[in-house]
Scaffold this motif. Structure first.
Motif, PDB file in Angstrom:
ATOM      1  N   THR A 122     -73.740  24.854 -13.338  1.00 59.48           N
ATOM      2  CA  THR A 122     -74.557  24.452 -14.484  1.00 59.48           C
ATOM      3  C   THR A 122     -75.933  23.934 -14.121  1.00 59.48           C
ATOM      4  N   GLY A 171     -77.946  24.006 -22.244  1.00 60.85           N
ATOM      5  CA  GLY A 171     -78.084  23.747 -20.821  1.00 60.85           C
ATOM      6  C   GLY A 171     -78.015  22.282 -20.454  1.00 60.85           C
ATOM      7  N   GLN A 174     -73.779  20.502 -19.510  1.00 68.49           N
ATOM      8  CA  GLN A 174     -73.008  20.730 -18.288  1.00 68.49           C
ATOM      9  C   GLN A 174     -71.822  21.668 -18.553  1.00 68.49           C
ATOM     10  N   ASP A 177     -73.200  28.171 -18.122  1.00 65.34           N
ATOM     11  CA  ASP A 177     -73.430  28.902 -16.883  1.00 65.34           C
ATOM     12  C   ASP A 177     -74.929  29.157 -16.776  1.00 65.34           C
ATOM     13  N   SER A 184     -69.564  28.371 -19.811  1.00 65.58           N
ATOM     14  CA  SER A 184     -68.828  28.596 -18.568  1.00 65.58           C
ATOM     15  C   SER A 184     -67.351  28.247 -18.750  1.00 65.58           C
ATOM     16  N   ALA A 187     -66.381  25.450 -16.232  1.00 68.88           N
ATOM     17  CA  ALA A 187     -66.844  24.110 -16.569  1.00 68.88           C
ATOM     18  C   ALA A 187     -66.052  23.542 -17.740  1.00 68.88           C
ATOM     19  N   CYS A 280     -82.423  23.517 -15.036  1.00 66.13           N
ATOM     20  CA  CYS A 280     -81.934  23.834 -16.374  1.00 66.13           C
ATOM     21  C   CYS A 280     -82.816  24.879 -17.048  1.00 66.13           C
TER      22      CYS A 280
END
Length: 492
Positions: A122, A171, A174, A177, A184, A187, A280
């Motif tokens: 991330t 973004g 966390q 992706d 993600s 995550a 980010c």
């Protein structure tokens, strides 16, 4: 070219709205306060209803002052503030947990074995500052019902019925992706959020929906059309980056608000930082993603409020007259880590320090020490950017309320040993999202066409030698090192 647009900047301590015309500039303004509640254990919360009413009230004020309809609405948001809510009704199920909140320290410590995995996925370090730990905490401690999202998704839903967030805000969770600019699964699994219904990740200039919350077509009387398109979405600091025309790699801006936030453009590919910064999404526009490096100072204007609450000064307007009444800090060093140290240290558990106090220490020395403490942290961020980019910055563009302090800006230039260019745009975040909204209603426009040419209102050049700057920075770094030594990571 299209007509005026309404730009709304929903911030930590208030919401600002501007009606921006491409020919005449700002033709209407509005504002509404937001008062977060501070509690034990680093808790910071706000009533979601206050966030929504502040957006509507500020927007309607700006439209009433402008006295004419608008072609679109843009919305900037706080970034990492989260809440749970019912997607069927829009009703909040929890208070909003503000980005400054530190209650998830223990949860982050529990997930520490996954920290490097998360950073690679991330671009973000594992820290309570970001949204995912707060989202996981809400699911563990408060409710399993509804959806849990950043505040922008809830506001957008209440305004238009859409369930979206922009790529830059996503973004900051966390959970995104960084390479694919998509949620993600790994995550989400780490945070125990794999089964969550998450908003669609959209471009900043994507047409989102229609809102009638501000009156039809934005007319002050509430009539005259089917509603206003919401076409611009961007997290606050990236909106300010865009407004200051920092669109090419190597340039940087710093916003001095509640905290201080430095962003440096890195271009079309994410750059994994090795210096404690955050990598980010800057924005996704016209199908293309730009990335940036990001560093934070948790307490800037909030440290000024702290001095005000103690009665040392009566407000930010006192910084210059009180600080200028003395020649220097008198040997006082202030590490204003009142909510911890962010980048590049990432020690939210630390607290600030005031050293070198004497019987002759007065308000002027404390003010100067605070200005040096804020400026020294920003220097640490610029040093980290230079290390990651492999080249030093040549100038720093700045905006935000504290840039009104000539003392702070001169101190920044002195310690940075570079020119500091103060934005002539007092509301850079709102102006940035106004530009994005204009791109959303007219895709044929370019960033250069929707952004005003960069003309600083003031430029501060260093007035002290590099040796003197190094001495001042050395004292600050020594006090930070002492704090780090006294409080090892994970110490109670």
């Amino acid at each position: 070219m299209t007509g005026p647009v309404l730009a709304v900047d929903q911030g930590t301590s208030g919401t600002k709205a501007l009606v921006v015309c491409p020919e005449r500039g700002v033709i209407g303004t509005g504002s509404a306060p937001v008062h977060p509640r501070y509690g034990p254990g680093g808790r910071v919360e706000v009533d979601p209803a206050v966030l929504l009413s502040s957006v509507i009230d500020a927007g309607r004020q700006a439209l009433a002052e402008a006295g004419e309809p608008v072609a679109a609405v843009g919305l900037a948001n706080q970034g990492e503030t989260v809440l749970a809510w019912d997607p069927a009704t829009g009703r909040p199920l929890t208070d909003a947990i503000v980005w400054q909140d530190r209650r998830t320290e223990a949860l982050c410590a529990e997930l520490a074995p996954h920290a490097e995995d998360l950073r690679q996925l991330t671009g973000l370090p594992l820290d309570p500052y970001f949204a995912a730990p707060k989202m996981a905490w809400i699911r563990r401690e408060l409710t399993r019902d509804g959806v849990v999202t950043t505040s922008d998704a809830w506001l957008i839903h209440r305004l238009t019925g859409a369930f979206v967030t922009d790529a830059a805000t996503a973004g900051r969770t966390q959970l995104l992706d960084l390479d694919r600019v998509a949620w993600s699964p790994r995550a989400l699994d780490i945070f125990g959020l794999a089964d969550e219904q998450l908003p669609e990740v959209v471009a900043a200039d994507a047409p989102v929906g229609i809102t009638t919350a501000f009156g039809h077509s934005g007319s002050p009387g509430g009539s005259g059309g089917p509603g206003i398109p919401l076409t611009g979405l961007l997290v606050d600091q990236q909106a300010a980056l865009f407004a200051q025309s920092v669109t090419e790699p190597g340039a940087a801006k710093c916003t001095y608000g509640t905290g201080a936030f430095l962003l440096a453009q890195t271009g079309p590919r994410p750059r994994r930082t090795k210096s404690g910064l955050v990598s980010c999404v800057a924005w996704r526009l016209g199908g293309h993603t730009s990335y940036c490096l990001d560093g934070q100072v948790y307490t800037a204007a909030s440290a000024v409020r702290w001095l005000t609450d103690l009665g040392v000064i009566s407000g930010a307007a006192d910084l210059d007259p009180v600080g200028s009444a003395v020649p220097d800090s008198g040997g006082v060093t202030f590490v204003p880590a009142l909510a911890g140290l962010a980048a590049p240290w990432w020690r939210g558990d630390l607290r600030g320090s005031l050293t070198g106090l004497g019987l002759d220490t007065g308000p002027g020395q404390l003010v100067r020490a605070l200005c040096e403490g804020i400026a020294a942290q920003v220097v640490a961020l610029t040093d980290a950017v230079a290390a990651d980019l492999g080249a030093p910055l040549t100038t720093l563009r700045v905006d935000g309320g504290l840039t009104r302090s000539a003392l702070l800006m001169q101190t920044q230039a002195d310690l940075l040993q570079l020119p500091v260019e103060v934005s002539a745009l007092p509301d850079a975040t709102a102006l940035g999202v106004a530009a994005v909204a204009r791109l959303g209603i007219d895709p044929g426009l370019t960033a250069e066409q929707v952004l005003p040419p960069w003309k600083p209102a003031a430029v501060y050049e260093p007035r002290i030698s590099a040796t003197a700057a190094a001495e001042r920075l050395g004292r600050f770094r020594a006090e930070v090192a002492a704090l780090l030594d006294r409080t090892p990571p994970g110490a109670p």
